[in-house]
Structures are given as structure tokens and as C-alpha cells.
Design an enzyme around this catalytic site. Sequence first.
Site, PDB file in Angstrom:
ATOM      1  N   VAL A 102       0.874  -1.194   0.000  1.00  0.00           N
ATOM      2  CA  VAL A 102       0.000   0.000   0.000  1.00  0.00           C
ATOM      3  C   VAL A 102       0.901   1.232   0.000  1.00  0.00           C
ATOM      4  O   VAL A 102       1.746   1.362   0.891  1.00  0.00           O
ATOM      5  CB  VAL A 102      -0.872   0.066   1.287  1.00  0.00           C
ATOM      6  N   HIS A 103       0.762   2.085  -0.986  1.00  0.00           N
ATOM      7  CA  HIS A 103       1.530   3.336  -0.927  1.00  0.00           C
ATOM      8  C   HIS A 103       0.867   4.492  -1.677  1.00  0.00           C
ATOM      9  O   HIS A 103       1.325   5.628  -1.620  1.00  0.00           O
ATOM     10  CB  HIS A 103       2.944   3.154  -1.498  1.00  0.00           C
ATOM     11  N   ARG A 104      -0.217   4.206  -2.400  1.00  0.00           N
ATOM     12  CA  ARG A 104      -0.828   5.224  -3.254  1.00  0.00           C
ATOM     13  C   ARG A 104      -1.375   6.366  -2.400  1.00  0.00           C
ATOM     14  O   ARG A 104      -2.043   6.126  -1.376  1.00  0.00           O
ATOM     15  CB  ARG A 104      -1.943   4.516  -4.023  1.00  0.00           C
TER      16      ARG A 104
END
Length: 365
Positions: free
Chosen positions: A217-219
Site C-alpha cells: 500500500v503506498h498510493r
Amino acid sequence: MKHIVTIVGARPQFIKAAVLSRLIRSEEWKNKFCETLIHTGQHYDANMSEIFFTDMKIPKPDIHLNIGGGTHGEMTGRMLIQIEKELIHLKPDLVVVYGDTNSTLAGALAASKLHIPVAHIEAGLRSFYKLMPEEQNRILTDHLSTWLFCPTEVAVKNLANEGINQGVHIVGDIMLDASLFYRQILQTEKVKGNFRLNNLNGHTSEILKGSYSLATVHRAENTDNPEKLANIISAFNDLGTNIILPLHPRTRKKILELDLKFNSNVSIIDPVGYLEMLEMEINCNCIITDSGGIQKEAYFLQKPCITLREQTEWVETVESGWNELVGSDANKIAFAFENFIVPQKQLPFYGRGEAGQLILKIIAK
Ligand code: UD1
Ligand code: UDP
């Protein structure tokens, strides 16, 4: 001999550049091209940058600009100023940029203002969500580029819809070249399969091949929205399976700020190098991600993919049933995980892993 300046800065760009930088130095091409590699410094932690140069044997950057952090405008502006200075000095025949990061846009803008042709690799991708920083970077970079190397038919159509028909070439996806090449290397180094993880939760866990899902998860749309991030983590905690989560530094900061907690089924680890990531992808039973590159890697490896976004640029993966878009809704994540029907077949939407060669052949002409 044509002089190429390649501009990289963020993790996915190192992986794409690994392919072309190796080919440029191969017997076939080394008398036709030479390369100067500029690293903007957008990603700077050792496990977000240096590890890729070492593991993937990417040549050390010739120039490092050390521009990381700050707001997007500030970061892009500082890169633009420094890249322009380097290009004025280097006078290359061509500038190569990859993907859709701030480093991509700064490189394309600096080059085009100096009338240096730009080759955009991974051109034509659109999510049609204009608030996404990457969508802004892609659109602008495509409109500044001389050569537009598209990974898919859909990308070619997207460009045509914006009136871009000149210099457009479909070459397949350079990340498939990387996946195939480094899989061979992994095979010779013998895939371990089971992972002993130094879990950042404070305990060490042994996770067995085929018994876990791999998540990232990084968006910005997920990390910068506390409710969405909390929903995703709550879904992971309740998923009833082991999850390995190599945590992007951006996400880690937000999780600490919000004091979000994980159950023991979630093994949070530091970001890993490409080879270790590939190994984890090969041995997992499902991929849950908001990454662009990892959605495709799931497809290349025939793994079911659950995407934590409302839209994707990689629409083929969804239309063919290999990828499901669930956003950040915990119920949708759980439902998709429990009910995923793995399709029987795959089509070669992303080419045959020859994008690097095709790109050099086209440029050489
Ligand atoms: C960037 C790209 C995104 C890409 C991602 C790949 C843009 C707009 N976004 O997002 O398209 O998918 O890289 O991973 O260019 N940080 C560290 N150490 C690092 C790098 C980042 O601590 O080595 C932290 C910093 O607090 C930084 C934040 O992460 O401010 C965000 O980094 P940034 O490069 O702005 O964006 P990414 O989210 O990494
Ligand atoms: N990746 C990696 N280590 C990690 C997480 C991702 O090597 O800990 C690789 C992944 O396999 C893929 C690329 O990084 O090749 C994707 O980058 P990222 O998700 O950061 O960016 P995006 O593709 O969304 O732009």
C-alpha cells in the site's frame, strides 16, 4: 554513437531502467549507444534505492541530484532546475524517462524546453482520475515526448484519443522483460519459498510457501486518507490469512501518525529488493496492492490480484478476470479474497518480454 541520458528517481524506475541499461551495454548495442544515468534522489532510503542497483546490477548513477522529499511542486521544480543544468552540460541526443513520477515529468520538461527529443517508456497509460499525481505526470510527459513507447493496445488508443499519433510505438511492457530476466537469475540462485521475517511488529515469523498473501500500500489516495487507510488495515487484520506487507516509508509514517495496529496475521517488514519481492510474488497465493507495477507482476505470474483502488491503468488485467478493483472498502476486500475465481487462461497483453530490444531498434533507426 548516440548519447542517451536516462532519468530515474523512484523505485519502479530502477526496475525498468535495469532492462535498458543492461541492453545498452551489451555487445549488440554498446557501439551504437552510450548512456549517462541521472538519479534525481526522489527515493533515497537504501531499501528504496541502492538495493536495486546492487541486486539488479544496474550501473551506478553517473549523477546523483539528491532531491527527495518536500511537496510535489517543490520537488518537481528543484529537479527541473538541476536536470536542465546537467542537460545543458551533457548535450545528449535523447533523454529517456520512465512511467509517471515527479522525476519523469521533471526530466521530460527539462529536455523538451532544450529541444532534446524525449523517449517516454510506458506511454499512454490513463486512469482518467485527474487528481492522481501520476495521471498529471503521464499526460504532460506524453504531450512533451517525441517517442512514445506504449506497453499495450489500450495505451495506443488513449494517445490517439488525445490527438497523439506521431512517434507512437507498441513494444510491450518493459516490466515483463525484467520479470522474465530476473526470474531466470532467481532459478539459478534457487528459490527458497519459505520466509523467515523480521517482523517490524516485534516478533520473528516463519511463513511457508503458498500460505500467505502479499500486500503493498503506498498510493496517495489511500495513505493520505485516514479513513481509507484504517479500512484497509482493518481488512488485512480480519482476512483470516497470513499477509506479508513490505511497508513503503510513506505508509509507515501515516500508520505511526494514526497509531493504527495490526493483528499477528500481518507481518510488516521493511521494503525489500526486487529479487526478494519476486520470490515473495512467486510463492504467494494472492496479491493485494495499490501499486501499478505489482498489478502487472501478478498477471505475469498468474496470481489473483485484488487492487485497492477504484480505477486502474491496467484495464486488461481486470477485463480478463485476473484483477479485481475493490477500493478501500473492507467488505469488498474480504469478499474479493474469499470469492476470487481464478481464470483458466491468459492472453499476452503485455508482449513477450522484448520491449527493451524493440525500443533500442526503433531508436537506432
Ligand atoms: C512515488 C511516485 C509514485 C510511485 C512511487 C513508487 C510521484 C508523484 N509518485 O510515490 O508514482 O508509485 O513513488 O514507490 O512521483 N520516503 C522516504 N524514503 C524514501 C522515499 C520516500 O521516507 O526513500 C517518504 C518521504 O516521507 C516522502 C514520502 O515517502 O515524502 C513520499 O515519497 P514520494 O517520492 O513523494 O512519493 P511516493 O509515495 O514514494
Ligand atoms: N517492489 C520491490 N520491493 C518492495 C515493493 C515493491 O521490489 O518492497 C517492486 C515491485 O515488485 C515492482 C515495483 O517495485 O516491480 C513497483 O513499485 P511501486 O509499487 O513502488 O510503484 P508503482 O509501480 O505503483 O509506481
